[in-house]
Design a protein around this motif. Structure first.
Motif, PDB file in Angstrom:
ATOM      1  N   LEU A  33       0.861  -1.178   0.000  1.00 16.07           N
ATOM      2  CA  LEU A  33       0.000   0.000   0.000  1.00 16.07           C
ATOM      3  C   LEU A  33       0.897   1.227   0.000  1.00 16.07           C
ATOM      4  CD1 LEU A  33      -2.939   1.071   0.294  1.00 16.07           C
ATOM      5  CD2 LEU A  33      -2.558   1.078   2.762  1.00 16.07           C
ATOM      6  N   ASP A  34       0.786   2.072  -1.031  1.00 16.72           N
ATOM      7  CA  ASP A  34       1.649   3.244  -1.152  1.00 16.72           C
ATOM      8  C   ASP A  34       1.076   4.419  -0.360  1.00 16.72           C
ATOM      9  OD1 ASP A  34       3.938   4.652  -2.383  1.00 16.72           O
ATOM     10  OD2 ASP A  34       2.361   5.845  -3.321  1.00 16.72           O
ATOM     11  N   ASP A  35       1.954   5.091   0.392  1.00 20.75           N
ATOM     12  CA  ASP A  35       1.529   6.244   1.179  1.00 20.75           C
ATOM     13  C   ASP A  35       2.575   7.340   1.028  1.00 20.75           C
ATOM     14  OD1 ASP A  35      -0.296   7.318   3.447  1.00 20.75           O
ATOM     15  OD2 ASP A  35       1.737   7.562   4.255  1.00 20.75           O
ATOM     16  N   LYS A  36       2.138   8.591   0.889  1.00 19.70           N
ATOM     17  CA  LYS A  36       3.056   9.698   0.662  1.00 19.70           C
ATOM     18  C   LYS A  36       4.023   9.890   1.828  1.00 19.70           C
ATOM     19  CE  LYS A  36       0.176  12.414  -2.501  1.00 19.70           C
ATOM     20  NZ  LYS A  36      -0.515  13.719  -2.705  1.00 19.70           N
ATOM     21  N   GLU A  37       3.544   9.660   3.051  1.00 19.89           N
ATOM     22  CA  GLU A  37       4.390   9.883   4.229  1.00 19.89           C
ATOM     23  C   GLU A  37       5.228   8.661   4.577  1.00 19.89           C
ATOM     24  OE1 GLU A  37       4.143  11.249   8.940  1.00 19.89           O
ATOM     25  OE2 GLU A  37       2.306  11.022   7.759  1.00 19.89           O
ATOM     26  N   PHE A  38       4.606   7.472   4.588  1.00 14.65           N
ATOM     27  CA  PHE A  38       5.274   6.269   5.070  1.00 14.65           C
ATOM     28  C   PHE A  38       5.831   5.381   3.957  1.00 14.65           C
ATOM     29  CE2 PHE A  38       2.048   6.897   8.616  1.00 14.65           C
ATOM     30  CZ  PHE A  38       2.949   7.567   9.427  1.00 14.65           C
ATOM     31  N   GLY A  39       5.647   5.783   2.717  1.00 17.85           N
ATOM     32  CA  GLY A  39       6.192   4.996   1.609  1.00 17.85           C
ATOM     33  C   GLY A  39       5.400   3.724   1.373  1.00 17.85           C
ATOM     34  N   ASN A  40       6.105   2.655   1.020  1.00 15.90           N
ATOM     35  CA  ASN A  40       5.442   1.377   0.749  1.00 15.90           C
ATOM     36  C   ASN A  40       5.119   0.655   2.057  1.00 15.90           C
ATOM     37  OD1 ASN A  40       5.516   1.618  -2.064  1.00 15.90           O
ATOM     38  ND2 ASN A  40       7.598   0.814  -2.164  1.00 15.90           N
ATOM     39  N   ILE A  41       3.835   0.552   2.356  1.00 13.25           N
ATOM     40  CA  ILE A  41       3.376  -0.140   3.560  1.00 13.25           C
ATOM     41  C   ILE A  41       3.098  -1.591   3.193  1.00 13.25           C
ATOM     42  CG2 ILE A  41       1.580  -0.253   5.331  1.00 13.25           C
ATOM     43  CD1 ILE A  41       1.127   2.760   4.839  1.00 13.25           C
ATOM     44  N   ILE A  42       3.621  -2.506   3.966  1.00 11.67           N
ATOM     45  CA  ILE A  42       3.396  -3.934   3.714  1.00 11.67           C
ATOM     46  C   ILE A  42       2.069  -4.334   4.352  1.00 11.67           C
ATOM     47  CG2 ILE A  42       4.299  -6.259   4.056  1.00 11.67           C
ATOM     48  CD1 ILE A  42       7.100  -4.977   4.197  1.00 11.67           C
ATOM     49  N   LEU A  43       1.115  -4.652   3.515  1.00 10.40           N
ATOM     50  CA  LEU A  43      -0.238  -4.981   3.970  1.00 10.40           C
ATOM     51  C   LEU A  43      -0.466  -6.482   3.906  1.00 10.40           C
ATOM     52  CD1 LEU A  43      -3.222  -4.321   4.674  1.00 10.40           C
ATOM     53  CD2 LEU A  43      -3.598  -3.978   2.215  1.00 10.40           C
ATOM     54  N   THR A  44      -0.860  -7.064   5.029  1.00  9.67           N
ATOM     55  CA  THR A  44      -1.163  -8.493   5.101  1.00  9.67           C
ATOM     56  C   THR A  44      -2.633  -8.674   5.465  1.00  9.67           C
ATOM     57  OG1 THR A  44       1.097  -8.986   5.835  1.00  9.67           O
ATOM     58  CG2 THR A  44      -0.574 -10.698   6.171  1.00  9.67           C
ATOM     59  N   ILE A  45      -3.351  -9.434   4.648  1.00  7.22           N
ATOM     60  CA  ILE A  45      -4.759  -9.726   4.907  1.00  7.22           C
ATOM     61  C   ILE A  45      -4.856 -11.108   5.556  1.00  7.22           C
ATOM     62  CG2 ILE A  45      -7.046 -10.011   3.886  1.00  7.22           C
ATOM     63  CD1 ILE A  45      -5.958  -7.166   3.716  1.00  7.22           C
ATOM     64  N   ARG A  46      -5.492 -11.170   6.703  1.00  7.13           N
ATOM     65  CA  ARG A  46      -5.580 -12.434   7.444  1.00  7.13           C
ATOM     66  C   ARG A  46      -7.034 -12.768   7.783  1.00  7.13           C
ATOM     67  NH1 ARG A  46      -0.379 -13.524   9.266  1.00  7.13           N
ATOM     68  NH2 ARG A  46       1.011 -11.725   9.482  1.00  7.13           N
ATOM     69  N   ARG A  47      -7.389 -13.999   7.574  1.00  3.65           N
ATOM     70  CA  ARG A  47      -8.697 -14.483   8.033  1.00  3.65           C
ATOM     71  C   ARG A  47      -8.654 -14.625   9.557  1.00  3.65           C
ATOM     72  NH1 ARG A  47     -12.063 -16.342   4.022  1.00  3.65           N
ATOM     73  NH2 ARG A  47     -11.096 -16.663   1.968  1.00  3.65           N
ATOM     74  N   GLY A  48      -9.758 -14.339  10.189  1.00  2.00           N
ATOM     75  CA  GLY A  48      -9.849 -14.492  11.634  1.00  2.00           C
ATOM     76  C   GLY A  48      -9.517 -13.234  12.415  1.00  2.00           C
ATOM     77  N   MET A  49      -8.907 -12.234  11.757  1.00  2.00           N
ATOM     78  CA  MET A  49      -8.634 -10.975  12.444  1.00  2.00           C
ATOM     79  C   MET A  49      -9.920 -10.186  12.602  1.00  2.00           C
ATOM     80  SD  MET A  49      -4.980  -9.471  11.120  1.00  2.00           S
ATOM     81  CE  MET A  49      -5.003  -8.278  12.462  1.00  2.00           C
ATOM     82  N   THR A  50      -9.983  -9.377  13.665  1.00  2.85           N
ATOM     83  CA  THR A  50     -11.181  -8.566  13.904  1.00  2.85           C
ATOM     84  C   THR A  50     -10.895  -7.069  13.838  1.00  2.85           C
ATOM     85  OG1 THR A  50     -10.796  -8.654  16.293  1.00  2.85           O
ATOM     86  CG2 THR A  50     -12.239 -10.351  15.339  1.00  2.85           C
ATOM     87  N   ARG A  51      -9.612  -6.694  13.764  1.00  4.79           N
ATOM     88  CA  ARG A  51      -9.270  -5.272  13.702  1.00  4.79           C
ATOM     89  C   ARG A  51      -7.985  -5.084  12.908  1.00  4.79           C
ATOM     90  NH1 ARG A  51      -5.803  -3.304  17.943  1.00  4.79           N
ATOM     91  NH2 ARG A  51      -4.910  -5.012  19.154  1.00  4.79           N
ATOM     92  N   ILE A  52      -7.708  -3.837  12.589  1.00  7.54           N
ATOM     93  CA  ILE A  52      -6.508  -3.494  11.826  1.00  7.54           C
ATOM     94  C   ILE A  52      -5.368  -3.187  12.798  1.00  7.54           C
ATOM     95  CG2 ILE A  52      -5.515  -1.862  10.179  1.00  7.54           C
ATOM     96  CD1 ILE A  52      -8.368  -1.468   9.080  1.00  7.54           C
ATOM     97  N   VAL A  53      -4.209  -3.788  12.545  1.00 11.26           N
ATOM     98  CA  VAL A  53      -3.066  -3.662  13.439  1.00 11.26           C
ATOM     99  C   VAL A  53      -1.862  -3.119  12.665  1.00 11.26           C
ATOM    100  CG1 VAL A  53      -1.460  -4.908  14.944  1.00 11.26           C
ATOM    101  CG2 VAL A  53      -3.882  -5.559  14.891  1.00 11.26           C
ATOM    102  N   PHE A  54      -1.129  -2.209  13.289  1.00 10.15           N
ATOM    103  CA  PHE A  54       0.064  -1.620  12.681  1.00 10.15           C
ATOM    104  C   PHE A  54       1.294  -1.962  13.514  1.00 10.15           C
ATOM    105  CE2 PHE A  54      -3.498   1.065  11.543  1.00 10.15           C
ATOM    106  CZ  PHE A  54      -3.293   1.356  10.205  1.00 10.15           C
ATOM    107  N   ARG A  55       2.456  -2.091  12.851  1.00 10.75           N
ATOM    108  CA  ARG A  55       3.722  -2.241  13.573  1.00 10.75           C
ATOM    109  C   ARG A  55       4.864  -1.840  12.648  1.00 10.75           C
ATOM    110  NH1 ARG A  55       6.467  -7.377  12.710  1.00 10.75           N
ATOM    111  NH2 ARG A  55       5.353  -8.625  11.172  1.00 10.75           N
ATOM    112  N   TRP A  56       5.922  -1.358  13.261  1.00 14.00           N
ATOM    113  CA  TRP A  56       7.133  -1.029  12.531  1.00 14.00           C
ATOM    114  C   TRP A  56       8.103  -2.198  12.619  1.00 14.00           C
ATOM    115  CZ3 TRP A  56       7.694   3.009   9.387  1.00 14.00           C
ATOM    116  CH2 TRP A  56       6.848   4.114   9.566  1.00 14.00           C
TER     117      TRP A  56
END
Length: 236
Positions: free
Chosen positions: A5-28
């Motif tokens: 996922l491309d973002d102007k501030e953070f550059g290329n964000i690595i996005l992982t789609i997982r079954r069973g997750m209930t919310r969006i989680v971020f980490r560096w």
């Protein structure tokens, strides 16, 4: 499934789609922002979640963590003081001060606090320091919260997690992360009550959230937002 996922501030964000997750989680990780999201989430939802977390993500970025000599990191019912000592040679010294209520971390004089490896070392040392002292501060508080609510968990334990701050087993053992010590008291209460609510509801159903809101005297949504946007003072 993994995407970029491309973002102007953070550059290329690595996005992982997982079954069973209930919310969006971020980490560096390795200076790259990783984003994990539930299966079926829309692109608009992803963008809105990113924008909502932007300020805290900016602060959590590896180069956003700052340490310095004389720094005092406020903690739950204690504090950590960072200082330098000319007697130290290539080592970090940490522990509890003689007063028994505050913590310290000493580094060699001349330490370059801007170096990433130094920041990582300090973060790890603080994490270990919290682990050695968390039970003293967290367990009596959690026991008092359980008594206030008329609940009787089997026991409380101290865990290591930083993304998963608490856990409740089906037999009533509640594990609280050492890193809760870095949170202000209202957010510690939020996590403790969250796990106590799991003694009644093991899911995250509407009934669970209603019970948690009652435990928190109507502040559940507010404290959840504050916890979600909390800026951690160490590397995660």
């Amino acid at each position: 499934m993994q995407y970029t996922l491309d973002d102007k501030e953070f550059g290329n964000i690595i996005l992982t789609i997982r079954r069973g997750m209930t919310r969006i989680v971020f980490r560096w990780k390795n200076s790259a922002l990783h984003m994990s999201a539930p299966y079926g989430v829309s692109a608009e939802t992803l963008r809105n979640a990113l924008d909502a977390k932007r300020e805290s993500l900016r602060a959590m970025k590896p180069d956003g963590v700052k340490f310095y000599a004389g720094q005092v990191i406020p903690c739950f019912r204690t504090q950590i003081t960072i200082s330098t000592d000319a007697r130290l040679r290539n080592q970090v010294c940490y522990g509890r001060n003689p007063d028994g209520t505050t913590l310290y971390l000493n580094l060699p004089e001349g330490t370059d606090f801007e170096k990433e490896n130094v920041k990582s070392t300090i973060s790890s040392a603080i994490s270990d320091l919290l682990g050695r002292n968390a039970a003293q501060f967290l367990i009596p508080y959690a026991q008092a919260e359980a008594a206030r609510l008329g609940l009787k968990p089997l026991r409380f334990e101290i865990g290591r997690g930083m993304r998963k701050l608490g856990h409740c087993t089906r037999d009533g053992v509640i594990q609280l992360s050492r890193h809760l010590l870095l949170l202000p008291e209202p957010l510690v209460q939020c996590v403790v009550c969250h796990e106590l609510a799991h003694l009644t509801h093991m899911d995250h159903s509407p009934a669970f959230h209603a019970l948690l809101d009652r435990y928190l005297e109507g502040r559940r949504a507010l404290l959840d937002r504050q916890l979600d946007h909390f800026v951690w003072p160490i590397y995660r």
